[in-house]
Design an enzyme around this catalytic site. Sequence first.
Site, PDB file in Angstrom:
ATOM      1  N   HIS A   1     -10.659  -4.064  10.656  1.00  0.00           N
ATOM      2  CA  HIS A   1     -11.258  -4.009   9.317  1.00  0.00           C
ATOM      3  C   HIS A   1     -12.610  -3.294   9.358  1.00  0.00           C
ATOM      4  CE1 HIS A   1      -8.188  -6.849   8.202  1.00  0.00           C
ATOM      5  NE2 HIS A   1      -8.681  -7.038   6.995  1.00  0.00           N
TER       6      HIS A   1
ATOM      7  N   GLU B   1       0.814  -1.229   0.000  1.00  0.00           N
ATOM      8  CA  GLU B   1       0.000   0.000   0.000  1.00  0.00           C
ATOM      9  C   GLU B   1       0.842   1.270   0.000  1.00  0.00           C
ATOM     10  OE1 GLU B   1      -0.736  -2.636   1.789  1.00  0.00           O
ATOM     11  OE2 GLU B   1      -2.816  -3.138   1.370  1.00  0.00           O
TER      12      GLU B   1
END
Length: 661
Positions: free
Chosen positions: A461, A392
Amino acid sequence: MLLSKKKSLKALEIMLNSRYFENSISSLFQKKIMHGTTHLNIGQEACQAGLVLNLDENDWIVPTHRCHGYTLAKGSSIYKMFSEMFGSSHGLSKGLGGSMHMSDYNNHNPGGSAIVGSSVALAAGIAFSLKKNKSSNIAVAILGDGAISRGVVYESMNIASIWALPLLFYLENNGYGMSSNVSDMVSGNNICDRAKALNIKSISVDGNDVEKVYKAVHYARKYIIEEKKPFFIELKTYRLNGHSKSDSCKYRSRAEELAWLQRCPIKTFEKKLVDNKIASEEELKYISKSCESYILKEFDKADDVKDDYLDVCEIEEYVFDKSYCFDEFITSNTHRAFGRESIRQALLEEAIRDENVVLLGEDIGLYGGCFNVSGDLYKQIPNQIFETPVSEESFSNIAVGASFLGTRSIVEIMYGDFSTLISDALINHASKIRFMSGGQFNCPVVFRLPMGCGTGHGAQHSQSLESMFINVPGIKVVAPSSPRKAKALLKASIRDNNPVAFLEHKLLYNLEEEVGDENEIMSLSKASILKKGNDVTLISYGYSTNVCLKAIELINESKNRSDVVEMIDLNTLIPLDKNTILESVKKTHKVIIVHEAPLVGGFSGEISATICEDERAFSSLEKPILRLGGKSFPIPFSPSLERAAVPTVIDVFANINKVIE
Ligand SMILES: Cc1ncc(C[n+]2csc(CCOP(=O)(O)OP(=O)(O)O)c2C)c(N)n1
């Protein structure tokens, strides 16, 4: 001699200009005429000359914090560089960048990154655009030995290798990070082995010998273009000054410094030129004098206008680019679609409309994306989809670097929680490049961030992290509440010339409603009034708007009225449509703000302050502002606890009742 007389003298001139520029900067700091800090590259000039003499004018460089020599060698105006050091509006970056951020679009240099190692990912982004645009030019990622310990460097080297990017990694090993010795910080004897491990060809070269540097770069550039692969050069060199202006160099011995002084790249090259009868001592003296007086002349010009600063009221223009305008268009031509489909439609329509639009992300090809948003787009726009490794930090910065050449990336981050890993790209680079470059570069990148809880994905998450972005000037923050808005706002975000954090609540993907056709597009500066009402203003955004709408249904039923609540859906947090909020509050005199993100430090605080700071809105309040937000604990896994972590329909219903009673 490897170089012709003409090239040799050019190399000498580049090195001398760099040295005289740095010497004058050093003395200006000592005399406290310049402010801030600076990182000099005295002693490393051969690396600059040997590189730039090989580059085509359309090749790009991304320097580090130690950037003056490269900027100058690449052709930037020395007058503008001095002006930038003064912070004057005549500077390369209009005085907004300073010593570490001297941007020069015309010379293909976005300016240094002061985040050690990140220059590598930005340069990989530029190389990505060059390759996509079928250019025959290369990008150069300049880095130091300290940077080789950053994860983003390896992520970027890996991506450059698997994507075969036209990128030269140019590592100046000057022996030290700030004070740390490379041998204490970098395991193994050979930095080049790291490139080898990633299948990147590499060489190590004496960085104080301009001819050897020239030869290495010449080979590398040819290799990158002909073999269509990246290349890695390690340059062994030494910075003769301290790390920055305030470094007394107590971490190294005077004997070591003296030994390297003997190897000064300028002195040794001058001697070689004389020994080989390429130039006489008189000739060299003349060249040196003319470089010195040239630098002085440029300094004098800059000194004359050093107090011309940008006005504070002019600065706003450098935060967001406002040149791209489109009219909001709401169509009557609609069809039913789920949230994931409406977002996919926006991606496809914009990619077809503009070939500069690309999609980057993990598993967005055949797999269809983690939430099946990209679906089978890989078949429809195969040349505009780029699947990335789990990197990322690198691919988000690659998107930023790619944007400097006009690529408009839409970066899918699997879960918004991984925003922590893209914060360098978004917070340090995307949000600031326009500003730090004095408006020369824009950063049209959309970061799609699936946020929120309710899906049983656990604490790492399920977060709503918008507060990470709203406090950073230069990022637009968009939070659609429905599939239709997700499509129309995403299209607008892609066309915007600024970086956008696009918050997609995961529960949106399975909502279904009527969605507009390819022409529908919403403004990124207007809130919507979803329901007109008179007794209380309810303000929300993202999925929480749906929670509020359900609570309004219950209120309407219980009161047998449909005009109790005025519902405002913000659509965008930055920019914030203050007017719609204030006008509603002045009418209803009561406010409830709802969001899923934790209440402490949440966006409701900003909205409350906006209302309190407006005299008329504030004085019209009949009750204190009421805020409902997430609890101050991470999102639990257990379903009932997960529900309890954020405002529910019943919570909102109960609080509306409380406020209107
Ligand atoms: C990510 C990050 N960590 C720490 C710093 C502080 N810092 C600035 S320069 C520097 C040393 C960099 O060493 P190197 O990459 O070898 O470059 P050099 O200064 O030697 O040119 C450090 C630690 C920073 N700017 N960015």
